[in-house]
Write an enzyme that holds these catalytic residues in place. Structure first.
Site, PDB file in Angstrom:
ATOM      1  N   MET A   1       0.849  -1.192   0.000  1.00 46.34           N
ATOM      2  CA  MET A   1       0.000   0.000   0.000  1.00 46.34           C
ATOM      3  C   MET A   1       0.877   1.232   0.000  1.00 46.34           C
ATOM      4  SD  MET A   1      -3.121  -0.945  -0.067  1.00 46.34           S
ATOM      5  CE  MET A   1      -2.745  -2.343  -1.097  1.00 46.34           C
ATOM      6  N   CYS A   2       0.699   1.994  -0.922  1.00 51.31           N
ATOM      7  CA  CYS A   2       1.587   3.153  -1.132  1.00 51.31           C
ATOM      8  C   CYS A   2       1.733   4.012   0.144  1.00 51.31           C
ATOM      9  CB  CYS A   2       1.030   4.046  -2.239  1.00 51.31           C
ATOM     10  SG  CYS A   2       0.538   3.142  -3.712  1.00 51.31           S
ATOM     11  N   ARG A   3       2.678   4.841   0.140  1.00 49.90           N
ATOM     12  CA  ARG A   3       2.889   5.852   1.197  1.00 49.90           C
ATOM     13  C   ARG A   3       2.956   7.205   0.497  1.00 49.90           C
ATOM     14  NH1 ARG A   3       1.860   3.287   5.744  1.00 49.90           N
ATOM     15  NH2 ARG A   3       0.218   3.024   4.218  1.00 49.90           N
TER      16      ARG A   3
END
Ligand code: GLN
Length: 254
Positions: A1-3
Site C-alpha cells: 500500500m503506497c505511502r
C-alpha cells in the site's frame, strides 16, 4: 500500500523533506511500519511534484522503479527547493500496470494528487461513476488504474469549482457508496493549501514553524505528529489544520 507525503511551508529542499529524516518517505519505501491491508514494500515506482519558487504550476518527476534505485533523483532532490511538495512511493495493487504514468502524483494545471489504497471490485464497481465523466476524461486517463480514475473524478469536481476538501470528501463518499471497503487515502494540493482523506490507511500530520507536513507515517520521532483518525477529512494551509469526519454524500450526489 503506497505511502504519500505533502508539505507546505518555508522553502525546503526535496532531499531534506523526502530522503533524510529517520523514517523518511525513502525509508517508508523499503521499511514501512504501518501497512494496513497488506503489502510489504513500496517498490513499484515513485513520484514527486513541487512548485518552483513563485510558480503556480508544479513540476513533476515520476518513475516506475524503486525510489532507492534512482540516483538521479537523489542528486536532483538536493538541488530542488520548494514551499509546496507532494510525493509518493507505490506498491501496485495486484493486476494494475507498473508504469511511470501509474505513479502519483497525478497532475493537471495547478493540482497534484495521490491515492493510497484500492477500490474494491475494480473496475466493475466504478462503471456507474465513470459513466458520468466526460468521455475525453476517460480516454486520457494516465493509466488504467483505480487511482487514475479517482483523480479524474476529483479533477472533474475541482474544475466545476469545488474546493480541495469538498472534492476529496465528495468523491470518497461516492466511491464508498458504490465500492464499500475500498481504501481511500486521498491527498491533494494546489501549492497553497492541501486536503487529505483517511479511509482505512494511516496518516499523520505535523504543524509548526510556519509549515504543515502530512505523511502516511511520521517521518521522525517528534511528539508534534498527530495521527489523523480513520474516515476523516483534513484540510490545511501552512498555518491552519482542520480535521472533520468525512461528510456523507447526499442521495442526489451518490
Ligand atoms: N491502487 C493504487 C495503485 O495500484 C494504489 C496502490 C497503493 O496504495 N498501494 O497504484
Amino acid at each position: 500500500m503506497c505511502r504519500h507525503l505533502a508539505y507546505l511551508g518555508p522553502l525546503r529542499d526535496l532531499g531534506t523533506l523526502l530522503l533524510d529524516p529517520p523514517h523518511s518517505l525513502l525509508r517508508q519505501s523499503y521499511a514501512p511500519a504501518d501497512m494496513r491491508g497488506g503489502g510489504t514494500v513500496n517498490a513499484d515506482g515513485f513520484g514527486a511534484g513541487w512548485y518552483p519558487d513563485g510558480a503556480t504550476t508544479p513540476i513533476r518527476y515520476r518513475r516506475a522503479i524503486p525510489i532507492w534505485a534512482d540516483a538521479t533523483f537523489a542528486a536532483l532532490a538536493r538541488e530542488v527547493r520548494s514551499s509546496a511538495v507532494l510525493a509518493a512511493v507505490r506498491s501496485a495493487t495486484v493486476g494494475m500496470p507498473i508504469v511511470d504514468t501509474a505513479c502519483a502524483p497525478f497532475a493537471t494545471g495547478r493540482w497534484l494528487f495521490s491515492h493510497n489504497g484500492m477500490v474494491t471490485g475494480w473496475p466493475e464497481s466504478m462503471v456507474t461513476l465513470a459513466t458520468r465523466l466526460p468521455v475525453t476524461d476517460l480516454l486520457t486517463l494516465d493509466a488504467p488504474t483505480d487511482s487514475a480514475l479517482l483523480w479524474a473524478l476529483v479533477r472533474h469536481r475541482l474544475t466545476a469549482g469545488d474546493a480541495l476538501g469538498r472534492a476529496l470528501g465528495a468523491v470518497t463518499a461516492q466511491v464508498l457508496a458504490t465500492a464499500p471497503a475500498s481504501r481511500l487515502n486521498l491527498l491533494i494540493t494546489d501549492g497553497t493549501a492541501l486536503a487529505a482523506t483517511t479511509v482505512h490507511h494511516a496518516l499523520a500530520v505535523r504543524a509548526g514553524d510556519g509549515g504543515v507536513l502530512v505523511c502516511s507515517e511520521p517521518t521522525d520521532s517528534s511528539r508534534d505528529w498527530e495521527p489523523v483518525p480513520d474516515c476523516h477529512l483534513l484540510t490545511a494551509t501552512p498555518s491552519t489544520v482542520d480535521v472533520v469526519p468525512i461528510p456523507t454524500t447526499t442521495a442526489e450526489e451518490s
